[in-house]
Design a protein around this motif. Sequence first.
Motif, PDB file in Angstrom:
ATOM      1  N   GLU A 214      -6.440  -7.290  -6.076  1.00  0.00           N
ATOM      2  CA  GLU A 214      -7.380  -8.274  -6.657  1.00  0.00           C
ATOM      3  C   GLU A 214      -6.911  -8.741  -8.030  1.00  0.00           C
ATOM      4  OE1 GLU A 214     -11.522  -6.995  -7.097  1.00  0.00           O
ATOM      5  OE2 GLU A 214     -11.396  -6.502  -4.945  1.00  0.00           O
TER       6      GLU A 214
ATOM      7  N   HIS B 208      -4.779  -0.692   4.925  1.00  0.00           N
ATOM      8  CA  HIS B 208      -5.208  -1.926   4.269  1.00  0.00           C
ATOM      9  C   HIS B 208      -4.973  -3.153   5.145  1.00  0.00           C
ATOM     10  CE1 HIS B 208      -6.258  -4.505   0.923  1.00  0.00           C
ATOM     11  NE2 HIS B 208      -5.185  -5.221   1.181  1.00  0.00           N
TER      12      HIS B 208
ATOM     13  N   TRP C 160       0.863  -1.192   0.000  1.00  0.00           N
ATOM     14  CA  TRP C 160       0.000   0.000   0.000  1.00  0.00           C
ATOM     15  C   TRP C 160       0.894   1.233   0.000  1.00  0.00           C
ATOM     16  CZ3 TRP C 160      -0.281   4.176   3.311  1.00  0.00           C
ATOM     17  CH2 TRP C 160      -1.391   5.020   3.139  1.00  0.00           C
TER      18      TRP C 160
ATOM     19  N   HIS D  64      -5.783   0.645  -4.377  1.00  0.00           N
ATOM     20  CA  HIS D  64      -4.910  -0.443  -3.935  1.00  0.00           C
ATOM     21  C   HIS D  64      -5.627  -1.795  -3.905  1.00  0.00           C
ATOM     22  CE1 HIS D  64      -1.500  -2.192  -1.892  1.00  0.00           C
ATOM     23  NE2 HIS D  64      -2.237  -2.554  -0.863  1.00  0.00           N
ATOM     24  N   GLU D  65      -6.838  -1.789  -3.396  1.00  0.00           N
ATOM     25  CA  GLU D  65      -7.600  -3.050  -3.269  1.00  0.00           C
ATOM     26  C   GLU D  65      -7.803  -3.688  -4.654  1.00  0.00           C
ATOM     27  OE1 GLU D  65      -8.260  -0.247  -1.630  1.00  0.00           O
ATOM     28  OE2 GLU D  65      -7.696  -1.059   0.339  1.00  0.00           O
ATOM     29  N   THR D  66      -8.131  -2.850  -5.649  1.00  0.00           N
ATOM     30  CA  THR D  66      -8.344  -3.359  -7.009  1.00  0.00           C
ATOM     31  C   THR D  66      -7.047  -3.941  -7.570  1.00  0.00           C
ATOM     32  OG1 THR D  66      -9.930  -1.576  -7.288  1.00  0.00           O
ATOM     33  CG2 THR D  66      -9.248  -2.729  -9.295  1.00  0.00           C
TER      34      THR D  66
END
Length: 365
Positions: free
Chosen positions: A362, A252, A238, A357-359
């Motif tokens: 993933e 995160h 992150w 960041h999450e995307t």
Amino acid sequence: MRFAEEGGLKFRTERGVFYNPQMELCRDLCSLAVGAIEAEGLSALDAMCATGVRGIRYLKENGNVKEVVLADRSKKAILCARKNAALNGCGRACKAMRADACELLRETEFDFVELDPFGSPVPFLCDAVRCFERKKRGWLSITATDTAVLCGAERDACIRNYGAVPLNNEFCHENAVRILAGKAILASAPSSLAAIPIFSLSRRHYVKIIFEMKKGAADAVKTAKSIGFVSYCRNCCWRRFARVALEGGCPHCASRIEWGGPLYLGKLWDERLLGRMAKLNAARNYRLKKEIEKVLSLMLAESGVGAQGYYDLHEIAKRRKVPVSSIDEALAKLRQSGFCASRTHFCPTAVRTDAPHETVLEVLG
Ligand SMILES: [Zn+2]
């Protein structure tokens, strides 16, 4: 004595006068940048000229350069540079003089100043800025070869020389460029000069930035406000580039956050300049033409994405203990998810994206 060829010009190289053939790409790109500047009758200074190859190329390859001064403290270098100027028929447009870079910068005005020292350009920055104080507009081109310092392998030296905490992580080469840019911006602002990066380059052992120096208190304030910090989580990659550093836990994964800076947060390239450089390259017959074309198109793409800090696919795979994704697949997936994504000239195995960041995790993890 030997001869080298660059940009279709021939140069003498001599023992005891520094000449690094590995910098040809950098000199090509910088000469293109000089040619892409929309101004006529430029006076240029190559402040640590050695063989004079850089300054002579700027003059001979670009119609917008009227005259160039080649300076060096070494007598041997100046004799060599003088011979090279004569060899290339520079005539009165080129003057080679034995001089200390700082003294010359304090005494004379130039439109374009080239600082290509051994190691860090910091000792020359204040005098270089002074050279632009009375001008409305100018250009400052600086090289740093102390990349170990800027990338964080020598933390204390970075704090001492640049007044910045380095961050040795997957995008340390971008941090290096941003720390150097930040230093030049803060050195220029007190003189009501905005140092605006228009071209940035990072290769293994050096960093190069060209700034447009623009006179005006308001612009100087605006660029000074583009200085901030990078916060980073070593556990999940992150990151955040912002005016203030985040301390404590990662938003995160709650691991401890590290930070680097102060550093420059803004754009690293002027895309219009890159476009003009690409056009000039197409019309020239540089030995490294194809490589230059590739580097410029990478820069144009990553500048368009705009986000700071890239994601290295190998680093993500290692942290998340998953196989490495293919870079083309990763780019396609990020774009399908509605985000901008590109490769980056900083690292062949990394992507730059504006996805959250999450995307990214993933898609890549
Ligand atoms: Zn984290």
